[in-house]
Design a protein around this motif. Structure first.
Motif, short mmCIF file in Angstrom:
data_model
loop_
_atom_site.label_atom_id
_atom_site.label_comp_id
_atom_site.label_asym_id
_atom_site.label_seq_id
_atom_site.Cartn_x
_atom_site.Cartn_y
_atom_site.Cartn_z
N GLY A 173 -31.39 -25.41 122.68
CA GLY A 173 -30.83 -24.91 123.92
C GLY A 173 -29.67 -25.91 124.61
O GLY A 173 -29.39 -25.55 125.62
N GLU A 174 -29.83 -27.19 123.96
CA GLU A 174 -28.81 -27.95 124.71
C GLU A 174 -28.13 -28.73 123.87
O GLU A 174 -28.68 -29.42 122.80
N ASP A 175 -26.69 -28.85 123.96
CA ASP A 175 -26.06 -29.63 122.97
C ASP A 175 -26.15 -31.08 123.28
O ASP A 175 -26.32 -31.57 124.30
N ALA A 176 -25.57 -31.84 122.25
CA ALA A 176 -25.75 -33.18 122.24
C ALA A 176 -25.12 -33.82 123.36
O ALA A 176 -25.49 -34.80 124.14
N ALA A 177 -24.02 -33.45 123.60
CA ALA A 177 -22.96 -34.01 124.69
C ALA A 177 -23.67 -33.73 126.02
O ALA A 177 -23.47 -34.53 126.90
N ALA A 178 -24.31 -32.44 126.33
CA ALA A 178 -24.96 -32.31 127.78
C ALA A 178 -26.10 -33.16 127.69
O ALA A 178 -26.59 -33.45 128.70
N VAL A 179 -26.88 -33.66 126.72
CA VAL A 179 -28.15 -34.40 126.81
C VAL A 179 -27.64 -35.78 127.10
O VAL A 179 -28.10 -36.42 127.93
#
Length: 390
Positions: free
Chosen positions: A329-335
């Motif tokens: 539910g969360e792409d790597a860039a957002a993390v």
């Protein structure tokens, strides 16, 4: 050797303000590296660049010896080059290929290297053959044996791929390369500085590495190793007045050592800083560094595996200090952005870096958290708490 982690953290100014799990991108340098670079730049400002270089001549020469000790080579087999990619390029583009010649590489090979393969294949008619991976995700030695025939003119493998903790079996590959009489080019960009790397034990003929990653050196520094027996048969893709001597209107002579792969202009302060970083690592001892880094990475993997929705994506029977994962539910860039807002540093790996591997695994992107010996267990706890808080 037992490491005094508290002392090493005090010697790393950045530890006071950030949790830096981006050592596979660029490590936080120790104070001696920063001081070495800054002091030389100040000397250049005071007396001039050429003059400051002349004053530092003995220290600059010593860098070759330090790098040679680091990887078990001779100083004459070392060239100091501005980064690992350019070092790799200088070796690769010195080789000659023709129609039907084969280059064996890994499925997790780095994009810069693979782009060079594609360019040479287009120019010469050579063929690129990625060696399939084994069940652990590493280069399959049985498949390498099957593919290794008289058409193969180069084995070029990344020791530690950019997108995970995998360590490819470099020594086993080296034994096969030597038996077949095929040159072996090892991209050690991510391995040098976090584990012992010995070119004699590995059996590689060429090795490229950077200063900024696990060696904790300055950006804009790196080196190339070329085995002397191969060195004498290679002409770099370009030469200048440092790499060769103009001996007559229609003749030149290349340097007899690996410095034929260098060029005249260089980042002198950075080279001195690289030497300081290498000496720092040698004092700590690469076995001790490896043990600390690998243990901390395994601790991080174990804690990540406990988090709902988080999947650790590292492969390989033996894994190093690079830890990769995805979060549902969360792409790597957002993390990465969310952690950065809390002064926690990671990076993102995408298919742009290792296209074949990402396509085979069906993963769009990964968060890459890469630890070093100066990181500590409390930072792992802080990292896990920040990741879980969303």
């Amino acid at each position: 050797m037992t490491m005094d982690i508290a002392a090493l953290r005090r010697d790393t100014p950045g530890c006071a303000s950030v949790v830096h799990f981006n050592n596979a991108g660029a490590s936080l340098p120790p104070a001696v590296v920063v001081d070495t670079v800054v002091e030389h730049l100040r000397r250049e400002a005071a007396t001039g660049g050429y003059e400051a270089q002349a004053e530092a001549a003995a220290r600059l020469e010593a860098v070759y010896g330090s790098v040679a000790r680091l990887i078990g080579a001779a100083p004459g087999e070392i060239a100091l080059i501005e980064n690992a990619t350019r070092a790799w390029d200088m070796a690769f583009y010195s080789l000659r290929f023709g129609p039907g010649d084969r280059i064996l590489t890994a499925r997790a090979e780095y994009a810069s290297n693979y782009i060079a393969f594609l360019q040479v294949a287009r120019r010469t008619g050579a063929e690129i053959v990625p060696v399939p991976s084994d069940e652990s995700g590493a280069v399959s030695l049985s498949e390498l044996d099957r593919l290794l025939d008289e058409r193969v003119k180069l084995i070029a493998i990344t020791h530690v791929p950019t997108n995970g903790g995998l360590i490819n079996p470099a020594e086993a590959i080296g034994r096969r390369a030597r038996a077949a009489g095929v040159p072996f080019l090892l991209d050690a960009c991510q391995s040098v500085g976090q584990m012992p790397v010995d070119v004699e034990a590995i059996g590689c003929d060429m090795l490229s590495a950077t200063g900024r990653k696990y060696l904790r050196g300055p950006r804009g520094t790196g080196f190339l190793y070329v085995r002397r027996a191969l060195l004498e048969r290679l002409e770099p893709p370009f030469l200048d007045v440092h790499a060769a001597r103009w001996t007559a209107p229609d003749r030149y002579e290349m340097r007899p050592d690996a410095r034929r792969f260098e060029n005249w202009e260089s980042y002198v302060a950075g080279r001195l800083g690289l030497g300081a970083a290498v000496d720092y690592a040698l004092r700590l001892g690469l076995p001790a560094i490896r043990d600390r880094v690998f243990a901390l990475a395994e601790r991080l993997r174990a804690r990540l595996a406990e988090l709902p929705g988080v999947t650790v994506r590292d492969v390989g029977a033996e894994r190093c200090g690079i830890v990769t994962f995805t979060r549902a539910g969360e792409d790597a860039a957002a993390v990465k952005a969310r952690l950065r807002a809390q002064a926690i540093h990671v990076s993102v790996s995408t298919a742009a870096g290792t296209l074949l591997d990402f396509e085979a695994r069906g993963i769009p992107d990964l968060v890459r958290a890469s630890v070093h010996y100066y990181n500590d267990e409390s930072e792992v706890d802080r990292f896990i708490a920040a990741l879980a808080a969303a």
